[in-house]
Enzyme design. Sequence first.
Site, PDB file in Angstrom:
ATOM      1  N   ASP A  32      -4.690 -26.313 -23.692  1.00 50.34           N
ATOM      2  CA  ASP A  32      -4.275 -25.983 -22.327  1.00 50.34           C
ATOM      3  C   ASP A  32      -3.153 -26.938 -21.930  1.00 50.34           C
ATOM      4  O   ASP A  32      -3.176 -28.115 -22.305  1.00 50.34           O
ATOM      5  CB  ASP A  32      -5.470 -26.140 -21.368  1.00 50.34           C
ATOM      6  N   ARG A  44      -7.573 -30.620 -17.338  1.00 48.19           N
ATOM      7  CA  ARG A  44      -8.608 -29.645 -17.686  1.00 48.19           C
ATOM      8  C   ARG A  44      -9.213 -29.968 -19.046  1.00 48.19           C
ATOM      9  O   ARG A  44     -10.436 -29.906 -19.242  1.00 48.19           O
ATOM     10  CB  ARG A  44      -8.004 -28.234 -17.703  1.00 48.19           C
ATOM     11  N   THR A  54      -0.969 -14.695 -15.216  1.00 51.78           N
ATOM     12  CA  THR A  54       0.237 -13.899 -14.915  1.00 51.78           C
ATOM     13  C   THR A  54       0.209 -13.587 -13.422  1.00 51.78           C
ATOM     14  O   THR A  54      -0.088 -12.465 -13.019  1.00 51.78           O
ATOM     15  CB  THR A  54       0.265 -12.598 -15.746  1.00 51.78           C
ATOM     16  N   THR A  64      -3.269 -10.090 -18.562  1.00 51.79           N
ATOM     17  CA  THR A  64      -2.877  -8.795 -17.995  1.00 51.79           C
ATOM     18  C   THR A  64      -1.386  -8.835 -17.647  1.00 51.79           C
ATOM     19  O   THR A  64      -0.934  -9.772 -16.980  1.00 51.79           O
ATOM     20  CB  THR A  64      -3.692  -8.521 -16.718  1.00 51.79           C
ATOM     21  N   VAL A  92     -13.362  -8.338 -18.376  1.00 47.13           N
ATOM     22  CA  VAL A  92     -14.706  -8.745 -17.926  1.00 47.13           C
ATOM     23  C   VAL A  92     -14.754  -8.975 -16.419  1.00 47.13           C
ATOM     24  O   VAL A  92     -13.778  -9.362 -15.804  1.00 47.13           O
ATOM     25  CB  VAL A  92     -15.188 -10.018 -18.645  1.00 47.13           C
ATOM     26  N   LYS A 146      -5.037  -1.299 -19.039  1.00 48.02           N
ATOM     27  CA  LYS A 146      -5.643  -2.415 -18.292  1.00 48.02           C
ATOM     28  C   LYS A 146      -5.232  -2.399 -16.821  1.00 48.02           C
ATOM     29  O   LYS A 146      -6.055  -2.509 -15.909  1.00 48.02           O
ATOM     30  CB  LYS A 146      -5.235  -3.742 -18.944  1.00 48.02           C
ATOM     31  N   ASN A 183      -7.572  -1.462 -12.952  1.00 49.56           N
ATOM     32  CA  ASN A 183      -7.657  -2.211 -11.702  1.00 49.56           C
ATOM     33  C   ASN A 183      -6.970  -1.472 -10.556  1.00 49.56           C
ATOM     34  O   ASN A 183      -7.411  -1.551  -9.413  1.00 49.56           O
ATOM     35  CB  ASN A 183      -7.056  -3.611 -11.890  1.00 49.56           C
ATOM     36  N   CYS A 222      -7.070 -10.312  -9.675  1.00 51.22           N
ATOM     37  CA  CYS A 222      -6.663  -9.171 -10.499  1.00 51.22           C
ATOM     38  C   CYS A 222      -6.334  -7.943  -9.668  1.00 51.22           C
ATOM     39  O   CYS A 222      -5.222  -7.433  -9.722  1.00 51.22           O
ATOM     40  CB  CYS A 222      -7.788  -8.809 -11.467  1.00 51.22           C
ATOM     41  N   TYR A 229     -14.321 -14.457  -2.947  1.00 53.72           N
ATOM     42  CA  TYR A 229     -13.706 -13.143  -2.767  1.00 53.72           C
ATOM     43  C   TYR A 229     -14.687 -11.993  -2.942  1.00 53.72           C
ATOM     44  O   TYR A 229     -14.399 -10.862  -2.558  1.00 53.72           O
ATOM     45  CB  TYR A 229     -12.485 -12.967  -3.689  1.00 53.72           C
TER      46      TYR A 229
HETATM   47  N1  SAJ Z   1     -14.409  -4.570  -3.370  1.00 48.28           N
HETATM   48  C1  SAJ Z   1     -14.512  -3.773  -2.244  1.00 48.28           C
HETATM   49  N2  SAJ Z   1     -15.262  -2.634  -2.354  1.00 48.28           N
HETATM   50  C2  SAJ Z   1     -15.892  -2.289  -3.504  1.00 48.28           C
HETATM   51  C3  SAJ Z   1     -15.767  -3.104  -4.642  1.00 48.28           C
HETATM   52  C4  SAJ Z   1     -15.001  -4.247  -4.547  1.00 48.28           C
HETATM   53  O1  SAJ Z   1     -13.961  -4.060  -1.177  1.00 48.28           O
HETATM   54  O2  SAJ Z   1     -16.571  -1.259  -3.504  1.00 48.28           O
HETATM   55  C5  SAJ Z   1     -13.621  -5.814  -3.306  1.00 48.28           C
HETATM   56  C6  SAJ Z   1     -14.461  -7.050  -3.627  1.00 48.28           C
HETATM   57  O3  SAJ Z   1     -15.161  -7.495  -2.506  1.00 48.28           O
HETATM   58  C7  SAJ Z   1     -13.393  -8.016  -4.097  1.00 48.28           C
HETATM   59  C8  SAJ Z   1     -12.360  -7.108  -4.769  1.00 48.28           C
HETATM   60  O4  SAJ Z   1     -12.649  -5.803  -4.320  1.00 48.28           O
HETATM   61  O5  SAJ Z   1     -12.804  -8.681  -2.992  1.00 48.28           O
HETATM   62  C9  SAJ Z   1     -12.358  -7.152  -6.275  1.00 48.28           C
HETATM   63  O6  SAJ Z   1     -13.676  -7.220  -6.783  1.00 48.28           O
HETATM   64  P1  SAJ Z   1     -14.172  -6.336  -8.021  1.00 48.28           P
HETATM   65  O7  SAJ Z   1     -15.588  -6.655  -8.263  1.00 48.28           O
HETATM   66  O8  SAJ Z   1     -13.839  -4.908  -7.783  1.00 48.28           O
HETATM   67  O9  SAJ Z   1     -13.235  -6.787  -9.228  1.00 48.28           O
HETATM   68  P2  SAJ Z   1     -12.850  -8.212  -9.907  1.00 48.28           P
HETATM   69  O10 SAJ Z   1     -11.491  -8.577  -9.408  1.00 48.28           O
HETATM   70  O11 SAJ Z   1     -13.913  -9.214  -9.785  1.00 48.28           O
HETATM   71  O12 SAJ Z   1     -12.736  -7.759 -11.443  1.00 48.28           O
HETATM   72  C10 SAJ Z   1     -11.870  -6.693 -11.799  1.00 48.28           C
HETATM   73  C11 SAJ Z   1     -12.644  -5.761 -12.761  1.00 48.28           C
HETATM   74  N3  SAJ Z   1     -11.920  -4.520 -12.946  1.00 48.28           N
HETATM   75  C12 SAJ Z   1     -12.513  -3.314 -12.822  1.00 48.28           C
HETATM   76  O13 SAJ Z   1     -13.665  -3.174 -12.515  1.00 48.28           O
HETATM   77  C13 SAJ Z   1     -11.670  -2.124 -13.090  1.00 48.28           C
HETATM   78  C14 SAJ Z   1     -12.870  -6.490 -14.104  1.00 48.28           C
HETATM   79  O14 SAJ Z   1     -13.491  -5.610 -15.032  1.00 48.28           O
HETATM   80  C15 SAJ Z   1     -11.534  -6.979 -14.654  1.00 48.28           C
HETATM   81  O15 SAJ Z   1     -11.681  -7.649 -15.898  1.00 48.28           O
HETATM   82  C16 SAJ Z   1     -10.966  -7.950 -13.651  1.00 48.28           C
HETATM   83  O16 SAJ Z   1     -10.713  -7.235 -12.426  1.00 48.28           O
HETATM   84  C17 SAJ Z   1      -9.687  -8.520 -14.222  1.00 48.28           C
HETATM   85  O17 SAJ Z   1      -9.714  -9.697 -14.642  1.00 48.28           O
HETATM   86  O18 SAJ Z   1      -8.696  -7.789 -14.350  1.00 48.28           O
END
Ligand code: SAJ
Length: 441
Positions: free
Chosen positions: A30, A35, A81, A115, A148, A199, A203, A253, A310
Site C-alpha cells: 500500500d 496503513r 477510483t 471499479t 461484495v 460492474k 450499481n 460506490c 451510510y
Molecule cells: N439504499 C436505499 N434504499 C435501498 C437500498 C439501499 O436508500 O433500498 C441506500 C443505502 O442506505 C446506502 C446506499 O443505498 O446509503 C448504498 O447501499 P447498498 O447496500 O445498496 O450498496 P453498497 O454501496 O453498500 O454496495 C454496493 C453493492 N452493489 C449492488 O448491490 C449492485 C455491492 O455489491 C458492490 O460491491 C458495492 O456497491 C461496490 O463496491 O461497488
Amino acid sequence: MKLSVLGLGYIGLPTAAMLADAGHDVVGYDVDAGRLNALRAREIEAEPEVCEIVSRALDGGRLKLVDALAPSDAFLICVPTPTRGHKPDLSYVETATLQVAQLLRAGDAVVLESTVPPGTVERVVAGAIRRSGLEPDQFCIAHCPERVIPGDIVRELRTNARVIGGRKPGDAEHARKLYASFVTGPIHTTNCTTAELVKVVENTFRDVNIAFANELALLCEELGVDVWETIRLANEHPRVSILSPGPGVGGHCIPVDPHFLSNANPFVTELIQTARRINERMPDIIVRRVASHVALEPREAIVTLLGAAYKPNVDDTRESPTERIDELLRDRGYSTRIFDPLARRFSRPLCQNLNDAVRGSDALVLITEHDVFRAMDTFAVSKLMRYPLLICARPPYNMPAWRDAGFTTYVLGAHERDELSTLGGSQVTPNEEPLLASVKS
Ligand code: SAJ
C-alpha cells in the site's frame, strides 16, 4: 503462485488474505506506510470476519506486508477510483500500473479489481504499460471487478459470481484460474469493456431503482398514501422489485459509479443522470421536513441525527447522507448533534452516548437504521428530549412504541395526516412548550 496485491483497502486486504488462505504466497503493498504499519501491529480496521482471515494469513506467514514491490506471477490492483466534481479520478490506477510495469516479465498477469469507467483497462492500464516501454500483448491483462457488499465481505468474496474481462484471447481464462482458487461461485469470462460495464451497470441499476422508490415516496406524500405499504404490495407481483426510499444514497460506490457512465456519455444517459439528481436531493427533502416541524424561534432548536454510517450495521461513513443533512440543517440555523455507536470516523465529533445526544433535543432524525437503534428505550429518550419528535427517513419500525412514549412521528413517504392524527394522549409532558411549529395538514 507468487502474487502481489496493490492497495490494502476494503477489497484488497480481504482478497489478499483469501488468496493466502488458498495457498498462494501473497505480498500486500500500500502506498500508505501508516496503513502498512498498523496492519503489522495487527490494528485491522475491518469487519470481524475480515480481521480474522487477515490475522490468520499474516500470522501464518503466507501474507507478507511489503514497503516495495518485487516481481510476481500476478499483480492485483485494488486501488480507489474516486470522482472529483463527478469526473472519475483514475490517477491511482495509473500510478499503480506504472509501478507494476517496472517489474513485469512476459506472461505475468495484471488484474484490475477497481471499479472503472468502460475503456479504462485499455486506455489507462495497457496505456501505462505501453508508456513504460513494454508491449501490453506480452502480458495477461484482465479486469475482475469486486462485487461484495460491505457488511458481508468475506462470504460474498467467496460465493459471489465473478465476471472477468480479458484484454486479448486467453487473458480472462488465465485470470479465471487464479480466482477459481478461492471463489466458489460461478466465474464468467468476457472482454474487458463488457466486464467494466457490467460492474458499473449493477450499481447504476440500484441507483435508478432507489431513485424510483424516492420519487414514489414523495408522490405518496402528495396522494396521502403510505409508500411502504404501496411498495410492499407492488413487490408481491412476481416481476416487480422496488427498493426502499431513504434519506439519500451513500457509500463509495452507488453514488459514484453512475457518473462513470454519464460523464463521458451525457447525451445518452438521461435516466441515469435524473436518478442521480433525485437521490442527491433526498437530504434536502429530509431537512425540509425537519423545518416544517421544528421552529427555529424563539430559542435555539436542537436536532439529533441518529446514524452517521451510510447504511445499517456498518461503521463506514463515506458519502453518508448524514453529512449533507447535517450541513443543510446547520445552514438553516439548527444546532445538530450526531450519534452513531458504530461509526468509525466522521467529519465532525460524534456524541459519545445516546443520553448526551438527545438531552434537550427538539427532534430525532433517524437516518441509519442500525439494529442498536431498534433496541432504544423510547420512553427514556422521550423524557430527556425537550420535545419528542421523530422524523424517520427509513422504513418505519416500532412506530407504536414511539407514539406510546409520546413522540410525534413523521415517516418519509407515509400518509402524514394518519401519522399525526394518532397523537392524542401524549404520555410525556415536555419540559418546555412544544416546538412543533407548523404541521402540514
Ligand atoms: N439504499 C436505499 N434504499 C435501498 C437500498 C439501499 O436508500 O433500498 C441506500 C443505502 O442506505 C446506502 C446506499 O443505498 O446509503 C448504498 O447501499 P447498498 O447496500 O445498496 O450498496 P453498497 O454501496 O453498500 O454496495 C454496493 C453493492 N452493489 C449492488 O448491490 C449492485 C455491492 O455489491 C458492490 O460491491 C458495492 O456497491 C461496490 O463496491 O461497488
